[in-house]
Scaffold this motif. Structure first.
Motif, short mmCIF file in Angstrom:
data_model
loop_
_atom_site.label_atom_id
_atom_site.label_comp_id
_atom_site.label_asym_id
_atom_site.label_seq_id
_atom_site.Cartn_x
_atom_site.Cartn_y
_atom_site.Cartn_z
N THR A 62 0.83 -1.20 0.00
CA THR A 62 0.00 0.00 0.00
C THR A 62 0.86 1.25 0.00
OG1 THR A 62 -1.67 -1.23 1.25
CG2 THR A 62 -1.91 1.16 1.17
N ARG A 63 1.92 1.24 0.80
CA ARG A 63 2.83 2.39 0.79
C ARG A 63 3.50 2.55 -0.57
NH1 ARG A 63 6.44 1.63 5.99
NH2 ARG A 63 6.29 -0.46 5.16
N ALA A 64 3.88 1.44 -1.20
CA ALA A 64 4.48 1.51 -2.52
C ALA A 64 3.48 2.08 -3.53
CB ALA A 64 4.94 0.12 -2.96
N LEU A 111 12.28 10.51 -12.28
CA LEU A 111 11.08 10.03 -11.60
C LEU A 111 10.68 8.63 -12.08
CD1 LEU A 111 8.98 13.32 -11.51
CD2 LEU A 111 10.05 12.16 -9.59
N ALA A 112 10.86 8.36 -13.36
CA ALA A 112 10.57 7.02 -13.89
C ALA A 112 11.53 5.99 -13.29
CB ALA A 112 10.67 7.02 -15.41
N LEU A 113 12.79 6.36 -13.12
CA LEU A 113 13.75 5.45 -12.50
C LEU A 113 13.36 5.16 -11.05
CD1 LEU A 113 16.41 3.89 -12.82
CD2 LEU A 113 17.59 5.97 -12.08
N ALA A 114 12.92 6.18 -10.33
CA ALA A 114 12.47 5.98 -8.95
C ALA A 114 11.26 5.04 -8.90
CB ALA A 114 12.14 7.32 -8.31
N LYS A 115 10.34 5.22 -9.84
CA LYS A 115 9.17 4.34 -9.88
C LYS A 115 9.58 2.91 -10.22
CE LYS A 115 6.50 6.77 -12.65
NZ LYS A 115 5.32 7.31 -13.37
N CYS A 116 10.52 2.73 -11.13
CA CYS A 116 11.00 1.38 -11.46
C CYS A 116 11.61 0.70 -10.24
CB CYS A 116 12.04 1.44 -12.57
SG CYS A 116 11.38 1.79 -14.19
N ARG A 117 12.38 1.45 -9.49
CA ARG A 117 13.01 0.87 -8.31
C ARG A 117 11.99 0.47 -7.26
NH1 ARG A 117 17.65 -0.05 -5.69
NH2 ARG A 117 17.83 0.65 -3.54
N ILE A 118 10.95 1.27 -7.08
CA ILE A 118 9.89 0.91 -6.13
C ILE A 118 9.18 -0.36 -6.57
CG2 ILE A 118 7.65 1.64 -5.22
CD1 ILE A 118 8.79 4.52 -5.25
N ILE A 119 8.88 -0.44 -7.85
CA ILE A 119 8.21 -1.64 -8.37
C ILE A 119 9.10 -2.87 -8.18
CG2 ILE A 119 7.40 -2.76 -10.48
CD1 ILE A 119 6.41 0.05 -11.36
N LEU A 120 10.37 -2.74 -8.48
CA LEU A 120 11.28 -3.87 -8.30
C LEU A 120 11.40 -4.27 -6.83
CD1 LEU A 120 14.15 -2.90 -10.74
CD2 LEU A 120 12.61 -4.85 -10.97
N ALA A 121 11.53 -3.30 -5.96
CA ALA A 121 11.76 -3.59 -4.55
C ALA A 121 10.52 -4.12 -3.86
CB ALA A 121 12.26 -2.34 -3.83
N ARG A 122 9.38 -3.53 -4.11
CA ARG A 122 8.17 -3.88 -3.35
C ARG A 122 7.28 -4.90 -4.03
NH1 ARG A 122 10.31 -2.98 1.05
NH2 ARG A 122 11.06 -0.86 1.30
N LEU A 155 12.24 -7.70 -4.49
CA LEU A 155 13.69 -7.69 -4.57
C LEU A 155 14.34 -6.97 -3.40
CD1 LEU A 155 14.47 -7.23 -8.37
CD2 LEU A 155 14.55 -9.30 -7.00
N ALA A 156 13.52 -6.39 -2.52
CA ALA A 156 14.06 -5.74 -1.33
C ALA A 156 14.72 -6.77 -0.41
CB ALA A 156 12.96 -5.00 -0.57
N ILE A 157 14.28 -8.02 -0.49
CA ILE A 157 14.89 -9.07 0.34
C ILE A 157 16.17 -9.60 -0.27
CG2 ILE A 157 12.71 -9.75 1.41
CD1 ILE A 157 12.58 -12.08 -0.56
N LEU A 169 18.53 -6.39 -6.54
CA LEU A 169 17.97 -5.05 -6.67
C LEU A 169 19.03 -4.07 -7.16
CD1 LEU A 169 15.56 -3.15 -6.26
CD2 LEU A 169 16.30 -2.87 -3.90
N ARG A 170 20.23 -4.18 -6.62
CA ARG A 170 21.32 -3.31 -7.05
C ARG A 170 21.68 -3.56 -8.51
NH1 ARG A 170 25.28 -5.22 -4.04
NH2 ARG A 170 24.14 -4.59 -2.19
N GLY A 171 21.69 -4.82 -8.92
CA GLY A 171 22.00 -5.15 -10.31
C GLY A 171 20.97 -4.59 -11.28
N PHE A 172 19.69 -4.77 -10.95
CA PHE A 172 18.64 -4.21 -11.81
C PHE A 172 18.71 -2.68 -11.82
CE2 PHE A 172 16.39 -8.33 -11.49
CZ PHE A 172 16.09 -8.49 -12.84
#
Length: 95
Positions: free
Chosen positions: A20-22, A53-64, A68-70, A75-78
């Motif tokens: 939900t936060r993501a 901003l698109a890069l920030a959104k991509c990272r949120i989608i990948l992490a949450r 990939l946050a675990i 996550l760093r590679g992507f």
């Protein structure tokens, strides 16, 4: 007066879960992208801002959403690959 448990599952206060936060963060970043287009700024800055901003959104989608946050290494590679893609896209935009 009952005390709050240290375990989030049993605590009285429930925080928003990570998805939900993501989702709210993605919503805010999308609104920021839309508002950025309304500002009277040079096109180079506008393109760079939208790509960041698109890069920030991509990272949120990948992490949450893709969990990939675990796995920080994945996550760093992507993130490195996506950052390279954003840099190449921005360089092509400036040409």
């Amino acid at each position: 007066m009952p005390t709050a448990s240290s375990c989030p599952k049993y605590g009285r206060r429930r925080h928003l879960n990570t998805l939900t936060r993501a989702w709210f963060t993605l919503l805010v970043l999308s609104i920021a992208s839309a508002l950025l287009t309304m500002l009277p700024i040079p096109p180079a800055f506008l393109g760079g801002g939208i790509l960041i901003l698109a890069l920030a959104k991509c990272r949120i989608i990948l992490a949450r959403y893709l969990d990939l946050a675990i796995s920080p290494a994945w996550l760093r590679g992507f993130t490195v690959v996506l950052t390279g893609f954003v840099i190449i896209t921005f360089a092509l935009y400036l040409i």
